[in-house]
Design an enzyme around this catalytic site. Sequence first.
Site, mmCIF file in Angstrom:
data_model
loop_
_atom_site.group_PDB
_atom_site.id
_atom_site.type_symbol
_atom_site.label_atom_id
_atom_site.label_comp_id
_atom_site.label_asym_id
_atom_site.label_seq_id
_atom_site.Cartn_x
_atom_site.Cartn_y
_atom_site.Cartn_z
ATOM 1 N N LYS A 1 0.798 -1.230 0.000
ATOM 2 C CA LYS A 1 0.000 0.000 0.000
ATOM 3 C C LYS A 1 0.833 1.285 0.000
ATOM 4 O O LYS A 1 0.398 2.308 -0.519
ATOM 5 C CB LYS A 1 -0.923 0.023 1.228
ATOM 6 C CG LYS A 1 -2.096 -0.932 1.127
ATOM 7 C CD LYS A 1 -2.916 -0.827 2.401
ATOM 8 C CE LYS A 1 -4.337 -1.266 2.163
ATOM 9 N NZ LYS A 1 -5.193 -0.958 3.315
ATOM 10 N N ASP B 1 -9.723 3.922 2.484
ATOM 11 C CA ASP B 1 -9.848 3.286 3.806
ATOM 12 C C ASP B 1 -10.497 4.216 4.836
ATOM 13 O O ASP B 1 -11.317 3.787 5.646
ATOM 14 C CB ASP B 1 -8.484 2.821 4.319
ATOM 15 C CG ASP B 1 -7.991 1.570 3.618
ATOM 16 O OD1 ASP B 1 -8.828 0.764 3.175
ATOM 17 O OD2 ASP B 1 -6.761 1.392 3.511
#
Length: 275
Positions: free
Chosen positions: A68, A105
Amino acid sequence: MTQIPRAAVIGDPISHSLSPKLHGHWLRRYGLAGEYTALHVNKDDLQQTLRDLPGQGFVGANITLPHKVRVLDYADHVSDRATLIGAANTLIFKEDGGIYADNTDGYGFIANLRQGAPDWDPKAGPAAIFGAGGAARAIIVGLADAGVPEIFLSNRTRLKADGLKAEFGARIKVVDWVKAGAMLANATTVINSTSLGMTGAQDFKVSLEALRPDAVVTDIVYNPLQTEFLKQAAAKGCRTVDGLGMLLHQGVPGFERWFGKRPEVDEETRRAVLS
Ligand code: ATR
């Protein structure tokens, strides 16, 4: 002939990912032509894989651990949210060949709380976060965006919490892990962002004695769905929201961009992913 749009979740390891079930469910539910798979890609192959995928009909990808952060280096455009969080979980392959990196997120975290606790008021009081890893970064950005006035942050390794305070500013107050329970006294939003309580991990042992019954409490752990942390909070009378919804909601913006339909997160979605 136009190829059906393809997307994938990319990580190492990847077999545990629930994203193929989630996106597969939405594709079937809305009768959309599309394909979503899991790709096991190691860090040495990541950049080349991302360059190759658009030529194979891929319109984007989700990025999961451990890529990520690294993926930001391979993107041509990075959204403000991804820059702030310092990581990306959603890629869009643009028609001009460019890779756009976003992070959903924090959005997923907030959308889950709003759905699970509709009367949750982020401005009602401070938030308390246990843990200062990658998930905490996205949660802090989400909470700050939602207007939480103050964030108490406690982590076993205090240095990591201090680092987040240095980065995200004065709204954050760092609390020693040995005193973590004390940050609950005023908190109206409480989050476990550690891996404690996950099946196979250690138990969450911080005392929740000081928890206010009017606090909204959530856990990023969703295996099991009802963690001991959430059970203790519910026993105190708190509204609790399990962590599965964060995973489901973070998938919404990507699915919409890739396949052209904003999908619902509801009981049917949860059942499909848990089946
Ligand atoms: P990620 O970046 O994916 O969130 P991580 O950085 O390993 O993963 O974060 C996991 C979180 O769980 C961290 O806050 C970690 O605390 P440390 O920073 O001290 O490692 C926390 N965590 C994991 N195991 C723990 C334990 N046994 N006790 C307390 N906290 C723990």
